[in-house]
Design an enzyme around this catalytic site. Structure first.
Site, PDB file in Angstrom:
ATOM      1  N   ASN A  52      38.310  14.078  10.153  1.00 51.75           N
ATOM      2  CA  ASN A  52      38.417  15.410   9.542  1.00 51.75           C
ATOM      3  C   ASN A  52      39.030  15.276   8.155  1.00 51.75           C
ATOM      4  O   ASN A  52      39.370  14.162   7.727  1.00 51.75           O
ATOM      5  CB  ASN A  52      39.247  16.334  10.441  1.00 51.75           C
ATOM      6  CG  ASN A  52      40.634  15.782  10.654  1.00 51.75           C
ATOM      7  OD1 ASN A  52      41.412  15.676   9.713  1.00 51.75           O
ATOM      8  ND2 ASN A  52      40.953  15.403  11.888  1.00 51.75           N
ATOM      9  N   ASP A  63      46.334  14.949  24.474  1.00 56.82           N
ATOM     10  CA  ASP A  63      47.071  15.807  23.535  1.00 56.82           C
ATOM     11  C   ASP A  63      48.482  15.229  23.382  1.00 56.82           C
ATOM     12  O   ASP A  63      49.324  15.378  24.273  1.00 56.82           O
ATOM     13  CB  ASP A  63      47.114  17.248  24.066  1.00 56.82           C
ATOM     14  CG  ASP A  63      47.635  18.205  23.000  1.00 56.82           C
ATOM     15  OD1 ASP A  63      48.636  17.869  22.338  1.00 56.82           O
ATOM     16  OD2 ASP A  63      47.016  19.275  22.817  1.00 56.82           O
ATOM     17  N   ILE A  64      48.709  14.562  22.266  1.00 54.33           N
ATOM     18  CA  ILE A  64      49.971  13.819  22.061  1.00 54.33           C
ATOM     19  C   ILE A  64      51.161  14.772  22.095  1.00 54.33           C
ATOM     20  O   ILE A  64      52.167  14.534  22.774  1.00 54.33           O
ATOM     21  CB  ILE A  64      49.940  13.066  20.708  1.00 54.33           C
ATOM     22  CG1 ILE A  64      48.703  12.162  20.644  1.00 54.33           C
ATOM     23  CG2 ILE A  64      51.217  12.254  20.519  1.00 54.33           C
ATOM     24  CD1 ILE A  64      48.384  11.634  19.258  1.00 54.33           C
ATOM     25  N   LYS A 119      48.960  28.703  20.874  1.00 53.51           N
ATOM     26  CA  LYS A 119      49.151  27.247  21.010  1.00 53.51           C
ATOM     27  C   LYS A 119      50.616  26.923  21.279  1.00 53.51           C
ATOM     28  O   LYS A 119      50.940  26.037  22.068  1.00 53.51           O
ATOM     29  CB  LYS A 119      48.706  26.532  19.720  1.00 53.51           C
ATOM     30  CG  LYS A 119      47.203  26.374  19.608  1.00 53.51           C
ATOM     31  CD  LYS A 119      46.807  25.617  18.340  1.00 53.51           C
ATOM     32  CE  LYS A 119      45.293  25.605  18.192  1.00 53.51           C
ATOM     33  NZ  LYS A 119      44.831  25.026  16.942  1.00 53.51           N
ATOM     34  N   LYS A 142      51.717  25.066  24.789  1.00 53.55           N
ATOM     35  CA  LYS A 142      52.342  23.726  24.803  1.00 53.55           C
ATOM     36  C   LYS A 142      53.855  23.814  24.994  1.00 53.55           C
ATOM     37  O   LYS A 142      54.545  22.801  24.926  1.00 53.55           O
ATOM     38  CB  LYS A 142      51.996  22.980  23.508  1.00 53.55           C
ATOM     39  CG  LYS A 142      50.496  22.702  23.366  1.00 53.55           C
ATOM     40  CD  LYS A 142      50.150  21.777  22.206  1.00 53.55           C
ATOM     41  CE  LYS A 142      48.641  21.776  21.986  1.00 53.55           C
ATOM     42  NZ  LYS A 142      48.177  20.807  21.014  1.00 53.55           N
TER      43      LYS A 142
HETATM   44  O1  PMT Z   1      46.966  16.785   5.739  1.00 51.41           O
HETATM   45  P1  PMT Z   1      46.823  17.989   4.835  1.00 51.41           P
HETATM   46  O2  PMT Z   1      45.565  17.943   3.995  1.00 51.41           O
HETATM   47  O3  PMT Z   1      48.059  18.227   4.025  1.00 51.41           O
HETATM   48  O4  PMT Z   1      46.619  19.255   5.779  1.00 51.41           O
HETATM   49  C1  PMT Z   1      47.627  19.648   6.645  1.00 51.41           C
HETATM   50  C2  PMT Z   1      47.087  20.257   7.945  1.00 51.41           C
HETATM   51  C3  PMT Z   1      46.261  21.493   7.649  1.00 51.41           C
HETATM   52  C4  PMT Z   1      46.212  19.232   8.697  1.00 51.41           C
HETATM   53  C5  PMT Z   1      48.349  20.590   8.813  1.00 51.41           C
HETATM   54  O5  PMT Z   1      49.134  21.525   8.112  1.00 51.41           O
HETATM   55  C6  PMT Z   1      47.965  21.160  10.177  1.00 51.41           C
HETATM   56  O6  PMT Z   1      47.800  22.357  10.329  1.00 51.41           O
HETATM   57  N1  PMT Z   1      47.853  20.282  11.207  1.00 51.41           N
HETATM   58  C7  PMT Z   1      47.432  20.696  12.578  1.00 51.41           C
HETATM   59  C8  PMT Z   1      45.952  20.815  12.647  1.00 51.41           C
HETATM   60  C9  PMT Z   1      45.479  21.524  13.923  1.00 51.41           C
HETATM   61  O7  PMT Z   1      44.954  22.584  13.895  1.00 51.41           O
HETATM   62  O8  PMT Z   1      45.792  20.929  15.000  1.00 51.41           O
HETATM   63  P2  PMT Z   1      45.324  21.419  16.475  1.00 51.41           P
HETATM   64  O9  PMT Z   1      45.209  22.878  16.584  1.00 51.41           O
HETATM   65  O10 PMT Z   1      44.148  20.615  16.858  1.00 51.41           O
HETATM   66  O11 PMT Z   1      46.569  20.925  17.303  1.00 51.41           O
HETATM   67  C10 PMT Z   1      47.761  21.683  17.464  1.00 51.41           C
HETATM   68  C11 PMT Z   1      48.928  20.747  17.472  1.00 51.41           C
HETATM   69  O12 PMT Z   1      48.782  19.741  18.482  1.00 51.41           O
HETATM   70  C12 PMT Z   1      49.108  20.007  16.176  1.00 51.41           C
HETATM   71  O13 PMT Z   1      50.484  19.886  15.971  1.00 51.41           O
HETATM   72  C13 PMT Z   1      48.493  18.634  16.435  1.00 51.41           C
HETATM   73  O14 PMT Z   1      49.081  17.592  15.671  1.00 51.41           O
HETATM   74  C14 PMT Z   1      48.789  18.449  17.919  1.00 51.41           C
HETATM   75  N2  PMT Z   1      47.762  17.652  18.624  1.00 51.41           N
HETATM   76  C15 PMT Z   1      46.480  18.133  18.743  1.00 51.41           C
HETATM   77  C16 PMT Z   1      45.539  17.400  19.431  1.00 51.41           C
HETATM   78  C17 PMT Z   1      45.906  16.166  20.014  1.00 51.41           C
HETATM   79  N3  PMT Z   1      45.024  15.444  20.676  1.00 51.41           N
HETATM   80  N4  PMT Z   1      47.158  15.729  19.884  1.00 51.41           N
HETATM   81  C18 PMT Z   1      48.089  16.442  19.209  1.00 51.41           C
HETATM   82  O15 PMT Z   1      49.246  16.014  19.064  1.00 51.41           O
END
Ligand code: PMT
Length: 403
Positions: free
Chosen positions: A217, A313-314, A344, A348
């Site tokens: 991504n 999901d870490i 979310k 979590k």
């Molecule tokens: O890197 P940049 O260009 O500066 O952009 C920053 C960002 C937009 C990526 C950042 O600010 C951000 O929002 N990161 C989370 C992206 C997201 O939407 O994650 P998610 O909705 O898939 O997951 C939610 C949370 O669970 C996040 O904290 C993610 O790190 C965590 N997660 C998700 C999936 C997974 N398999 N393991 C995780 O730990």
């Protein structure tokens, strides 16, 4: 290019004397004066005679907006003694570049010009950024002098290794202005996370399909790196588990790289024992191919069908530990930020989550975020990511249970 936006005003209200001694790196001191001023510092340049032969005082006056000083006795100074005027209320002296000659004078307490007199008469921290030819740096006399300065409580910043103006390569280059600014920012930052260990994830994951292809991504890692830097400046021990990005390592941060979600999970769990805070900023791929082809998949002209399985999901796993650290999630959404982000956080069981709209946060230098916690939603104004990071750190420090 230097990133002067990494902290907007971390030196606001600080009176900094920028000492410039003789050396070709003096040209970088002009950039440094500008960078310090942009961070809010009140910059007063003091040049040795040799320093002024490389860059004129006028350059520093134009960049700092303050008179630049050279001689011990100057016209217009109170009683002819600029060190009395300048010496009052100084928050720090940074000598950059510090030549071998200047370092030798400092080590012996020799005060024969304005800068050395100010250093000797100071009541504030002194930072010294050596800059000289590799052999001069390695000379036992210089090394003895450096050891003396360190023993006297003077902070030695650098030098760095690399190509030198004399054509040689080795240790002796002055640190870049942004690294010197970082050192001052870290020194003055409130130590809100002193004694705490913080583990973060940042950047994208890459899930390989074959040796040359994969799904990933557009996360640049900037938000996560800004947070890692802010945590380090706040006094925390910081471990940053980073996806594949080409960002410089923030000062005081220990970094391990992880390409895929599975590798990221492994590195996070290796780092998590003893952690007080876990901040998951990474944009982790939700799925990975069931299999990674050993060899490059050849074009056949036929449709290709790939099967994907969910990644672990870490964040959810860390938050579900029997004694979890204070867990902070991130959520990037393209709409309905409040509903999705808070959803979310609850799913979590996180004490805190930072929501941002994809259009704002992904890839850029600035971000507009809303912090969600048990006390409600707290929108922050759009700002450079480093500034946003500092505010997130303040909120974490407020909510973190006492040690
Ligand atoms: O890197 P940049 O260009 O500066 O952009 C920053 C960002 C937009 C990526 C950042 O600010 C951000 O929002 N990161 C989370 C992206 C997201 O939407 O994650 P998610 O909705 O898939 O997951 C939610 C949370 O669970 C996040 O904290 C993610 O790190 C965590 N997660 C998700 C999936 C997974 N398999 N393991 C995780 O730990």
């Amino acid at each position: 290019m230097l990133d002067y936006t990494h902290v907007i005003d971390g030196l606001r209200g600080r009176k900094i004397v920028l000492g410039v001694s003789g050396g070709i790196a003096a040209y970088k001191a002009a950039e440094l004066a500008r960078a310090l001023k942009r961070l809010g510092a009140d910059v007063h340049a003091v040049l040795t005679e040799a320093g002024a032969s490389f860059v004129t005082p006028l350059t520093f006056e134009a960049l700092s907006g303050n008179r630049a000083w050279t001689a011990l006795q100057e016209e217009g100074a109170k009683g002819g003694m600029p060190h009395i005027i300048l010496g009052r209320g100084i928050d720090a002296i940074l000598v950059a570049p510090a030549s071998a000659n200047f370092i030798a004078r400092l080590a012996t307490g020799f005060a024969n010009d304005l800068l050395s007199t100010l250093c000797l008469a100071r009541e504030c921290p002194l930072f010294v950024a050596p800059a000289m030819n590799r052999q001069m740096w390695e000379n036992p006399a210089t090394q003895r002098n450096i050891a003396t300065l360190a023993a006297d409580g003077i902070a030695i910043l650098g030098p760095a290794a690399g190509e030198q103006a004399c054509g040689e390569t080795g240790l002796g280059r002055m640190l870049e202005p942004d690294a010197l600014c970082d050192a001052l920012l870290a020194f003055f930052a409130p130590k809100l996370l002193a004694g705490r260990k913080v583990v973060l994830t940042a950047g994208p994951t890459f899930e390989a399909i074959d040796p040359v292809r994969g799904i990933t991504n557009a996360s640049s890692g900037k938000m996560g790196y800004a947070l890692a830097a802010a945590c380090a400046r706040a006094g925390a021990e910081v471990v940053l588990v980073s996806g594949s990005v080409a960002l410089p390592l923030p000062a005081g941060v220990q970094r391990v790289f992880a390409t895929s979600a599975l590798q990221m999970r492994e590195e996070v769990f290796a780092a998590i024992p003893g952690a007080d805070v876990f901040i998951a900023v990474a944009a982790v791929a939700d799925y990975r191919p069931v299999e990674t082809a050993l060899h490059k998949i050849k074009k056949s002209g036929e449709p290709v069908h790939l099967e994907f399985v969910p990644n672990p999901d870490i964040l959810a796993e860390v938050a579900a530990l029997p004694q979890p650290p204070f867990c902070v999630g991130f959520a990037a959404e393209s709409r309905d930020l409040d509903a999705y982000a808070e959803g979310k956080r609850r799913a979590k069981r996180l004490p805190m989550l930072v929501g941002n709209l994809l259009a704002d946060g992904l890839g850029g230098d600035e971000n507009t975020v809303v912090i969600y916690d048990d006390e409600g939603r707290h929108p922050l104004p759009r700002a450079p990511k480093a500034f946003v990071a500092r505010q997130i750190v303040e909120r974490i420090a407020n909510l973190l249970p006492a040690n």
